[in-house]
Design a protein around this motif. Structure first.
Motif, PDB file in Angstrom:
ATOM      1  N   LEU A   1     -36.858 -36.127 -32.290  1.00 37.77           N
ATOM      2  CA  LEU A   1     -36.079 -34.831 -32.626  1.00 37.77           C
ATOM      3  C   LEU A   1     -35.762 -34.155 -31.452  1.00 37.77           C
ATOM      4  CD1 LEU A   1     -38.793 -33.541 -35.259  1.00 37.77           C
ATOM      5  CD2 LEU A   1     -36.763 -35.089 -35.731  1.00 37.77           C
ATOM      6  N   ASN A   2     -34.525 -33.410 -31.472  1.00 41.33           N
ATOM      7  CA  ASN A   2     -33.932 -32.515 -30.716  1.00 41.33           C
ATOM      8  C   ASN A   2     -33.838 -33.045 -29.220  1.00 41.33           C
ATOM      9  OD1 ASN A   2     -32.514 -30.387 -29.826  1.00 41.33           O
ATOM     10  ND2 ASN A   2     -34.261 -29.069 -29.053  1.00 41.33           N
ATOM     11  N   LEU A   3     -33.138 -34.257 -29.170  1.00 40.45           N
ATOM     12  CA  LEU A   3     -33.056 -35.066 -27.879  1.00 40.45           C
ATOM     13  C   LEU A   3     -31.959 -34.749 -27.127  1.00 40.45           C
ATOM     14  CD1 LEU A   3     -33.731 -38.869 -29.606  1.00 40.45           C
ATOM     15  CD2 LEU A   3     -35.329 -37.284 -28.422  1.00 40.45           C
ATOM     16  N   ILE A   4     -32.273 -34.468 -25.663  1.00 42.19           N
ATOM     17  CA  ILE A   4     -31.382 -33.931 -24.639  1.00 42.19           C
ATOM     18  C   ILE A   4     -31.637 -34.651 -23.354  1.00 42.19           C
ATOM     19  CG2 ILE A   4     -30.316 -32.031 -23.541  1.00 42.19           C
ATOM     20  CD1 ILE A   4     -31.192 -30.386 -25.782  1.00 42.19           C
ATOM     21  N   VAL A   5     -30.546 -35.158 -22.583  1.00 35.82           N
ATOM     22  CA  VAL A   5     -30.958 -35.533 -21.472  1.00 35.82           C
ATOM     23  C   VAL A   5     -30.539 -34.427 -20.471  1.00 35.82           C
ATOM     24  CG1 VAL A   5     -30.152 -37.106 -19.416  1.00 35.82           C
ATOM     25  CG2 VAL A   5     -30.684 -38.174 -22.109  1.00 35.82           C
TER      26      VAL A   5
ATOM     27  N   ASN B   1     -31.469 -34.158 -43.792  1.00 28.34           N
ATOM     28  CA  ASN B   1     -32.024 -33.760 -42.392  1.00 28.34           C
ATOM     29  C   ASN B   1     -30.837 -33.676 -41.421  1.00 28.34           C
ATOM     30  OD1 ASN B   1     -33.896 -33.610 -40.465  1.00 28.34           O
ATOM     31  ND2 ASN B   1     -34.632 -35.681 -40.621  1.00 28.34           N
ATOM     32  N   TYR B   2     -30.882 -32.580 -40.513  1.00 29.23           N
ATOM     33  CA  TYR B   2     -29.861 -32.582 -39.672  1.00 29.23           C
ATOM     34  C   TYR B   2     -30.430 -31.929 -38.000  1.00 29.23           C
ATOM     35  CZ  TYR B   2     -30.096 -27.343 -40.377  1.00 29.23           C
ATOM     36  OH  TYR B   2     -30.639 -26.127 -40.417  1.00 29.23           O
ATOM     37  N   SER B   3     -29.740 -31.860 -37.049  1.00 28.07           N
ATOM     38  CA  SER B   3     -30.018 -31.393 -35.904  1.00 28.07           C
ATOM     39  C   SER B   3     -29.701 -29.912 -35.922  1.00 28.07           C
ATOM     40  CB  SER B   3     -29.451 -32.154 -34.751  1.00 28.07           C
ATOM     41  OG  SER B   3     -29.852 -33.518 -34.719  1.00 28.07           O
ATOM     42  N   ALA B   4     -30.814 -29.158 -36.026  1.00 24.00           N
ATOM     43  CA  ALA B   4     -30.356 -27.725 -35.867  1.00 24.00           C
ATOM     44  C   ALA B   4     -30.348 -27.053 -34.487  1.00 24.00           C
ATOM     45  CB  ALA B   4     -31.559 -26.760 -36.748  1.00 24.00           C
TER      46      ALA B   4
ATOM     47  N   THR C   1     -38.742 -34.277 -28.946  1.00 19.52           N
ATOM     48  CA  THR C   1     -40.292 -34.334 -29.528  1.00 19.52           C
ATOM     49  C   THR C   1     -40.274 -35.729 -30.254  1.00 19.52           C
ATOM     50  OG1 THR C   1     -40.343 -32.063 -29.734  1.00 19.52           O
ATOM     51  CG2 THR C   1     -41.746 -33.249 -30.907  1.00 19.52           C
ATOM     52  N   LEU C   2     -41.374 -36.397 -30.183  1.00 22.73           N
ATOM     53  CA  LEU C   2     -41.720 -37.521 -30.923  1.00 22.73           C
ATOM     54  C   LEU C   2     -42.561 -37.087 -31.828  1.00 22.73           C
ATOM     55  CD1 LEU C   2     -41.609 -40.512 -28.359  1.00 22.73           C
ATOM     56  CD2 LEU C   2     -39.897 -39.639 -29.544  1.00 22.73           C
TER      57      LEU C   2
ATOM     58  N   VAL D   1     -34.541 -41.611 -36.553  1.00 26.61           N
ATOM     59  CA  VAL D   1     -35.768 -42.119 -36.964  1.00 26.61           C
ATOM     60  C   VAL D   1     -35.989 -43.504 -36.746  1.00 26.61           C
ATOM     61  CG1 VAL D   1     -37.348 -42.663 -38.972  1.00 26.61           C
ATOM     62  CG2 VAL D   1     -36.055 -40.435 -38.647  1.00 26.61           C
ATOM     63  N   VAL D   2     -36.881 -44.082 -35.751  1.00 25.09           N
ATOM     64  CA  VAL D   2     -37.039 -45.557 -35.686  1.00 25.09           C
ATOM     65  C   VAL D   2     -38.617 -45.850 -36.311  1.00 25.09           C
ATOM     66  CG1 VAL D   2     -37.379 -46.979 -33.778  1.00 25.09           C
ATOM     67  CG2 VAL D   2     -35.979 -45.120 -33.604  1.00 25.09           C
ATOM     68  N   GLY D   3     -38.338 -46.400 -37.378  1.00 29.45           N
ATOM     69  CA  GLY D   3     -39.670 -46.964 -37.993  1.00 29.45           C
ATOM     70  C   GLY D   3     -40.251 -45.871 -38.422  1.00 29.45           C
ATOM     71  N   ASP D   4     -41.636 -45.728 -38.052  1.00 31.33           N
ATOM     72  CA  ASP D   4     -42.313 -44.526 -38.581  1.00 31.33           C
ATOM     73  C   ASP D   4     -42.518 -43.341 -37.514  1.00 31.33           C
ATOM     74  OD1 ASP D   4     -43.305 -45.686 -41.123  1.00 31.33           O
ATOM     75  OD2 ASP D   4     -44.843 -46.716 -39.871  1.00 31.33           O
TER      76      ASP D   4
END
Length: 156
Positions: free
Chosen positions: A50-54, A33-36, A68-69, A43-46
């Motif tokens: 993805l693709n987190l940006i501030v 798995n990688y950030s494209a 996205t969660l 991944v936190v628990g279940d």
């Protein structure tokens, strides 16, 4: 020149070993798995984040977390999100669904004041179901890249 059956078997075995050696020496990376994109992931628990940006215009300006969660389970999951330890936002990711983060209509907004300038990194913390806790370094971007200009204009 005619090869005997044992010679043919030996040649076939040698060819199979030689061709399989590529995946032995070079691990198959398509299974990792990688950030494209520009963002990071966690991944936190279940829950997969993805693709987190501030996104912000400048340090001290309004900022929002985009990404996205994803919840692939059969139950809703409560998630708390905080940017650089500031005020946390409570969200619910419904069973077998995704939740888009951002300032656009229909998105779940996780916002605050930017604690770092664009080009920096901030720590975004996640708590899932009040028990699974983790954090990730997330890049801070502005509207320099055209794909983020409209989203930055929606922050307010």
């Amino acid at each position: 020149m005619k090869l005997t059956v044992p010679a043919r078997l030996a040649a076939a075995s040698l060819a199979a070993v030689a061709l399989a050696g590529c995946s032995y020496v070079n691990p198959i990376t398509t299974h990792k798995n990688y950030s494209a994109s520009d963002g990071t992931q966690l991944v936190v628990g279940d829950v997969s984040a993805l693709n987190l940006i501030v996104l912000t215009a400048a340090e001290g300006s309004p900022a929002t977390l985009i990404g996205t969660l994803v919840n692939d389970t059969d139950e809703d999951i409560a998630v708390e999100v905080s940017i650089d330890g500031e005020t946390s936002t409570s969200l619910t990711v419904e069973a077998d669904s995704t939740l888009k983060l951002g300032p656009q209509d229909g998105d779940a907004e996780v916002s605050g004041s930017a604690t770092a300038a664009p080009g920096s990194i901030v720590v975004v913390g996640f708590t899932a179901n009040l028990s699974e806790v983790d954090s990730v370094d997330v890049p801070v971007l502005d509207g320099t890249l055209p794909e983020y200009a409209d989203t930055l204009a929606a922050i307010g």
